[in-house]
Write a protein that holds these residues in place. Sequence first.
Motif, short mmCIF file in Angstrom:
data_model
loop_
_atom_site.label_atom_id
_atom_site.label_comp_id
_atom_site.label_asym_id
_atom_site.label_seq_id
_atom_site.Cartn_x
_atom_site.Cartn_y
_atom_site.Cartn_z
N UNK A 35 3.06 2.28 -8.65
CA UNK A 35 2.91 2.55 -10.08
C UNK A 35 1.47 2.29 -10.46
N UNK A 36 1.18 2.47 -11.73
CA UNK A 36 -0.17 2.19 -12.21
C UNK A 36 -0.47 0.70 -12.15
N UNK A 72 13.39 -3.24 -12.80
CA UNK A 72 12.23 -3.04 -11.94
C UNK A 72 11.40 -1.85 -12.38
N UNK A 73 12.07 -0.75 -12.70
CA UNK A 73 11.35 0.46 -13.10
C UNK A 73 10.52 0.22 -14.36
N UNK A 74 11.10 -0.50 -15.33
CA UNK A 74 10.35 -0.77 -16.55
C UNK A 74 9.21 -1.75 -16.31
N UNK A 75 9.42 -2.72 -15.46
CA UNK A 75 8.37 -3.70 -15.16
C UNK A 75 7.23 -3.08 -14.36
N UNK A 76 7.54 -2.13 -13.49
CA UNK A 76 6.50 -1.48 -12.69
C UNK A 76 5.59 -0.60 -13.55
N UNK A 133 11.95 12.87 -6.13
CA UNK A 133 11.04 11.77 -6.42
C UNK A 133 9.66 11.99 -5.81
N UNK A 134 9.57 12.74 -4.71
CA UNK A 134 8.26 13.04 -4.13
C UNK A 134 7.49 14.00 -5.02
N UNK A 135 8.18 14.96 -5.61
CA UNK A 135 7.54 15.95 -6.47
C UNK A 135 7.29 15.42 -7.87
N UNK A 172 3.81 6.53 -9.94
CA UNK A 172 2.97 7.66 -9.58
C UNK A 172 3.23 8.18 -8.17
N UNK A 173 3.94 7.41 -7.34
CA UNK A 173 4.22 7.83 -5.97
C UNK A 173 5.45 7.11 -5.46
N UNK A 174 6.31 7.85 -4.76
CA UNK A 174 7.49 7.26 -4.12
C UNK A 174 7.51 7.72 -2.67
N UNK A 175 7.55 6.75 -1.75
CA UNK A 175 7.70 7.05 -0.33
C UNK A 175 9.17 6.91 0.00
N UNK A 176 9.76 7.97 0.52
CA UNK A 176 11.19 7.99 0.83
C UNK A 176 11.43 7.74 2.31
N UNK A 177 12.62 7.24 2.66
CA UNK A 177 12.93 7.02 4.07
C UNK A 177 13.13 8.34 4.81
N UNK A 178 13.02 8.27 6.13
CA UNK A 178 13.33 9.44 6.95
C UNK A 178 14.84 9.52 7.13
N UNK A 179 15.32 10.71 7.43
CA UNK A 179 16.76 10.92 7.62
C UNK A 179 16.98 11.44 9.03
N UNK A 180 17.89 10.90 9.79
CA UNK A 180 18.67 9.69 9.53
C UNK A 180 17.85 8.45 9.88
#
Length: 172
Positions: A101-102, A71-75, A123-125, A79-87
């Motif tokens: 991604x682009x 998936x990472x190579x295909x994407x 991943x956010x940074x 450029x941006x990753x939205x992460x889940x909230x904890x918990x």
Amino acid sequence: MASIARSLRPAAARLTVRSPAPWRASSFGARAFSVSRAAAAAQAKMYTKDHEWVELSADKKTATIGISDYAAHALGDVVYVELPTVPLEVSAGDAIGAVESVKSASDINSPISCTVTAVNSMLEETPSTINKGPEDDSSAGGWVAKVEVAEAGVKDVEALMDAEAYKAFTEE
């Protein structure tokens, strides 16, 4: 937002499958060790048809989730990753984040029922970390979330593909 699988369909035709390294040939006389299927599944990465992976700990109480190398190579360049909230308590298939991604934007779905206990804030940074090591669950890797797993989540793992089945799936 589309799942990773739907976002990758146009790109899948352009991907090539890497051949195994020549040094992995069995001519070295290495002896394979026998491991029960249950023990191997508990420690091996398992994959979804939406291109997420989960690696269950040996005690089956915690796991790590991310997107697959495929998936990472295909994407392309993320450029941006939205992460889940904890918990965050989720069921198998629920969206826990997103990746842009682009080329496209896609949801990241939980492969199993679980409770998100930690996220990879790096991943956010530095979202491109996911391209460098999407299946790396070390502190410098591209994993997305660490989770606690209940009995329902352990059962969900049994329905997923192992690495061999996933490779065959991506080659179709």
